[in-house]
Design a protein around this motif. Structure first.
Motif, short mmCIF file in Angstrom:
data_model
loop_
_atom_site.label_atom_id
_atom_site.label_comp_id
_atom_site.label_asym_id
_atom_site.label_seq_id
_atom_site.Cartn_x
_atom_site.Cartn_y
_atom_site.Cartn_z
N SER A 135 -3.02 -1.82 10.19
CA SER A 135 -4.45 -2.11 10.38
C SER A 135 -5.34 -0.91 10.07
O SER A 135 -6.57 -1.00 10.21
CB SER A 135 -4.69 -2.55 11.83
N ASP A 136 -4.74 0.20 9.65
CA ASP A 136 -5.51 1.41 9.37
C ASP A 136 -6.17 1.32 7.99
O ASP A 136 -5.58 1.68 6.98
CB ASP A 136 -4.60 2.64 9.46
N ASP A 137 -7.40 0.85 7.97
CA ASP A 137 -8.11 0.72 6.71
C ASP A 137 -8.54 2.07 6.14
O ASP A 137 -8.94 2.16 4.97
CB ASP A 137 -9.36 -0.15 6.89
N GLU A 138 -8.47 3.13 6.96
CA GLU A 138 -8.87 4.46 6.51
C GLU A 138 -7.69 5.28 6.00
O GLU A 138 -7.88 6.44 5.60
CB GLU A 138 -9.57 5.20 7.65
N ARG B 77 0.82 -1.21 0.00
CA ARG B 77 0.00 0.00 0.00
C ARG B 77 0.86 1.27 0.00
O ARG B 77 0.46 2.30 -0.54
CB ARG B 77 -0.92 0.02 1.22
#
Length: 299
Positions: A173-176, A130
């Motif tokens: 873990s930060d999906d935002e 990402r």
């Protein structure tokens, strides 16, 4: 980000400078606690390492690849390897405290190795992927990361290894988290040819970049150059050049009162009409509207 005292290859002075991050060979990561009194000036640069930056006591503009976005106190962003970037600010929130940035550097290969070493760290593989485009983390994750980053700077660096892994695991873990650029960054496993091409483009993009010269730098045929560039950059050369020129124009529009016609010429456009057309296509507004919307502290 702008760093005083960090060695750079100044051969690319007209474009993205290739920064050389000082390394301590007994460590997997490097750190720098930056304190500046006169603002954060624009310095378009890149380096092979990934960079995690917590910016404090200021607000301004963030330039990553072809993306331009605003940041404020507590901003936490991760930039992938070889992705050109710069932060710019002349506005600090507390005038009695300096502009501040707490910076961590580490190799993508190291991050991938850690992600492959244990199931509990598998999310680091996704983070590495990402981060190719850069990531701005959500406010909640950035706030929770601050004490961990402070801890990394409060103790000897050799004692921070497990804290860094836990920090990165939580950020994964930060999906935002939002991407900062639309171009895929060059990873550290890219060959030397693409590195030479990028250095040449970032050193010469304000001038007349000829395909023949670029192919000679890469020691490839023009068709081979096009194929390799698209494979590594997820873009063609023409679009990459346009993004470099418009990105530089954005920085100059926000940092000065230089007439737009002069800026268009300085970033490589013989025709202001052509410059305006490309600018509107990439930024969704005219250069004049962009300057009015984004510049700060210019009298």
């Amino acid at each position: 980000m702008y760093y005083i005292g960090v060695m750079v290859d100044i051969g690319s002075h007209n474009g993205s400078i290739r920064e050389v991050v000082p390394r301590r060979t007994h460590l997997s990561w490097q750190r720098l606690d930056r304190r500046l009194e006169n603002g954060i000036p624009f310095l378009w640069h890149h380096h092979p390492e990934m960079e995690l930056t917590l910016t404090l006591n200021c607000r301004g503009q963030r330039f990553v690849g072809d993306g331009v976005s605003s940041f404020t106190d507590g901003d936490l962003a991760l930039v992938g390897p070889n992705m050109p970037h710069s932060w710019v600010s002349d506005e600090r929130l507390d005038p009695d405290q300096p502009f501040a940035a707490m910076v961590l550097w580490f190799d993508r290969d190291w991050l991938v190795d850690m992600g492959q070493s244990a199931p509990e760290l598998g999310a680091l593989l996704t983070l590495a992927e990402r981060a190719r485009r850069g990531l701005a983390f959500s406010k909640g994750h950035a706030l929770r990361a601050r004490p961990m980053i402070a801890q990394l700077f409060a103790q000897p660096p050799q004692d921070g290894f497990t804290i860094l892994l836990e920090l990165l695991r939580q950020l994964a873990s930060d999906d935002e988290a939002t991407p900062l650029a639309s171009l895929t960054a060059v990873t550290r496993d890219s060959n030397m040819r693409i590195d030479r091409i990028l250095n040449y483009l970032h050193a010469n993009y304000t001038g007349d970049v000829r395909l023949e010269d670029l192919a000679a730098v890469a020691a490839l045929s023009p068709s081979g150059l096009h194929r390799m560039f698209r494979k590594h950059m997820d873009s063609n050369i023409s679009d990459y050049l346009t993004n470099l020129r418009i990105g530089e124009a954005c920085a100059r529009l926000t940092a000065s009162d230089t007439p737009i016609g002069i800026i268009s010429h300085e970033v490589g456009y013989a025709s202001q009409a052509n410059f305006n057309r490309h600018f509107v296509r990439l930024r969704g507004m005219t250069p004049r509207a962009y300057r009015k919307a984004h510049r700060r502290g210019i009298s």
